[in-house]
Design an enzyme around this catalytic site. Sequence first.
Site, mmCIF file in Angstrom:
data_model
loop_
_atom_site.group_PDB
_atom_site.id
_atom_site.type_symbol
_atom_site.label_atom_id
_atom_site.label_comp_id
_atom_site.label_asym_id
_atom_site.label_seq_id
_atom_site.Cartn_x
_atom_site.Cartn_y
_atom_site.Cartn_z
ATOM 1 N N GLU A 274 -16.564 53.174 -13.304
ATOM 2 C CA GLU A 274 -15.416 52.511 -13.933
ATOM 3 C C GLU A 274 -14.133 53.313 -13.707
ATOM 4 O O GLU A 274 -13.462 53.691 -14.664
ATOM 5 C CB GLU A 274 -15.667 52.357 -15.436
ATOM 6 C CG GLU A 274 -16.948 51.636 -15.797
ATOM 7 C CD GLU A 274 -17.281 51.708 -17.295
ATOM 8 O OE1 GLU A 274 -16.631 52.478 -18.037
ATOM 9 O OE2 GLU A 274 -18.198 50.987 -17.710
ATOM 10 N N TYR A 317 1.269 62.397 -24.454
ATOM 11 C CA TYR A 317 0.356 63.494 -24.117
ATOM 12 C C TYR A 317 1.079 64.733 -23.593
ATOM 13 O O TYR A 317 0.430 65.690 -23.178
ATOM 14 C CB TYR A 317 -0.625 63.075 -23.016
ATOM 15 C CG TYR A 317 -1.272 61.728 -23.122
ATOM 16 C CD1 TYR A 317 -2.119 61.418 -24.189
ATOM 17 C CD2 TYR A 317 -1.089 60.769 -22.128
ATOM 18 C CE1 TYR A 317 -2.746 60.174 -24.259
ATOM 19 C CE2 TYR A 317 -1.720 59.532 -22.187
ATOM 20 C CZ TYR A 317 -2.543 59.245 -23.256
ATOM 21 O OH TYR A 317 -3.168 58.032 -23.316
ATOM 22 N N CYS A 343 15.778 55.810 -29.227
ATOM 23 C CA CYS A 343 16.236 56.642 -30.341
ATOM 24 C C CYS A 343 15.103 57.476 -30.930
ATOM 25 O O CYS A 343 14.667 57.261 -32.062
ATOM 26 C CB CYS A 343 16.874 55.764 -31.402
ATOM 27 S SG CYS A 343 18.161 54.742 -30.692
HETATM 28 C C1 LIG Z 1 -10.361 54.151 -19.944
HETATM 29 C C2 LIG Z 1 -11.764 53.954 -19.539
HETATM 30 C C3 LIG Z 1 -12.127 54.066 -18.194
HETATM 31 C C4 LIG Z 1 -11.163 54.500 -17.107
HETATM 32 O O1 LIG Z 1 -10.828 55.837 -17.258
HETATM 33 P P1 LIG Z 1 -10.002 56.595 -16.093
HETATM 34 O O2 LIG Z 1 -9.829 57.953 -16.619
HETATM 35 O O3 LIG Z 1 -8.727 55.857 -15.960
HETATM 36 O O4 LIG Z 1 -10.824 56.541 -14.871
HETATM 37 C C5 LIG Z 1 -13.435 53.774 -17.846
HETATM 38 N N1 LIG Z 1 -14.344 53.408 -18.786
HETATM 39 C C6 LIG Z 1 -14.021 53.306 -20.101
HETATM 40 C C7 LIG Z 1 -15.060 52.903 -21.069
HETATM 41 C C8 LIG Z 1 -12.731 53.574 -20.510
HETATM 42 O O5 LIG Z 1 -12.418 53.490 -21.801
#
Ligand SMILES: *Cc1c(COP(=O)(O)O)cnc(C)c1O
Length: 423
Positions: A274, A317, A343
């Site tokens: 992901e 961050y 602001c």
């Molecule tokens: C945000 C998120 C990602 C992506 O994270 P990156 O650091 O952008 O690769 C993948 N899986 C889940 C469950 C997330 O919450």
Amino acid sequence: MHYFAYKGKRFCAESVPVEEIIAETGTPVYIYSEKTLKRHYKAFDKAFAKTPKLICYSVKANSNIAVLRTFASEGGGFDIVSAGELYRALKAGADPSKIVYSGVGKREDEIEYGLRSRILMFNVESPQELRAIDSIAARLRKKAGVAIRVNPNVDPKTHPYISTGLKKNKFGIEAEEALREYVHARAHLKNIDPIGVDCHIGSQITEISPFVDALAKTRELVLSLRGEGIAVKYLDMGGGLGINYDKEEPPHPTRYGEAVLEGTKGLGVTLIFEPGRAMVGNAGILVTRVLYTKKGSMKNFVIVDAGMNDLARPSLYGSYHAVKPVRDKGREEISVDVAGPICESGDFLAKDRLIPAVEPGEFLAVMSAGAYGFSMSSNYNTRPRAAEVMVSGKEFHVIRQRENLSDLLRGEQLVRQGRRKNR
Ligand SMILES: *Cc1c(COP(=O)(O)O)cnc(C)c1O
């Protein structure tokens, strides 16, 4: 690696001078490079060429439908966290059988939408959610593909706000409990199909070892499940691979791939990834106009027309984004704070940064803004959200119009006098 660079004195996105784009769109504007997006996707794809896998781009990093379409046309799937993201992904042409649905707080209507859309699986984050999905699926006479998100208690060594795999974080279920939940589901939750195990430990991770540690935990769970006669087919590794903003040296997808392949050897599962940031982060810039320069007794300020509502990461961050002049005038560098019009004292894009001196009316490119840039932007201070542009070779296309003033009031209405109830 990306395709933003100076050609002579002009800063270009692929073959298009940024000045040509802003002449048409104005500022602030997000500019993405299609070639970079594709390159990043292919690097990931290649790193896992030897194994069955699904690359589910994490929509929340950058959810513009043109960006999603780029990945869909490369054969990618999607990781979504809301009904809105599912809607976007489907509009972009996503194959629902390549969609995984993550997130700790899925609502009933969202689960129903996912089931009706026939997505691949839900990454489940609590025992209650597992039961909710079962009962909604039963009502719809469907079977829900499910992976339980394991909280492996691994420190990803990143910013605390984007660390998600520690016991103190709200995400996932600890491995022992997850095992009990799979066994329970098999016995009692007839509309759950436990097809996977999932894990996502955080974001902007720049070392291999947290991934390896998390993988060891999930691998153990996959094997325990087999021992119970539950054969899961998918191992979802989540996202989190970091990118280079400043001096970080994140592992290349190839090295990440080698470590993952080593850790999953002989497991016989289809891997799911992901990645969000690693796909889009360096594929986008935010271009902003210098409004004023201002000399305080302690600091030089460059006031620009993009603020924390456009790019929240520095405020949220303390993140670093490189800042470059859109036209190289060969001026001497000075230390400045690049600040927005909002602001809030937290409204800055760069702090105590050496950049070539700039003058009002000139433009700056804020680098590595493709991930968690536009997608986190807001209308704070009643500011229209920026335009977005996709560059492809010598061409560019506006993929999101800048919001106008009437967009900002959409859905609002005055209180109607003389009525006590809204019927
Ligand atoms: C945000 C998120 C990602 C992506 O994270 P990156 O650091 O952008 O690769 C993948 N899986 C889940 C469950 C997330 O919450």
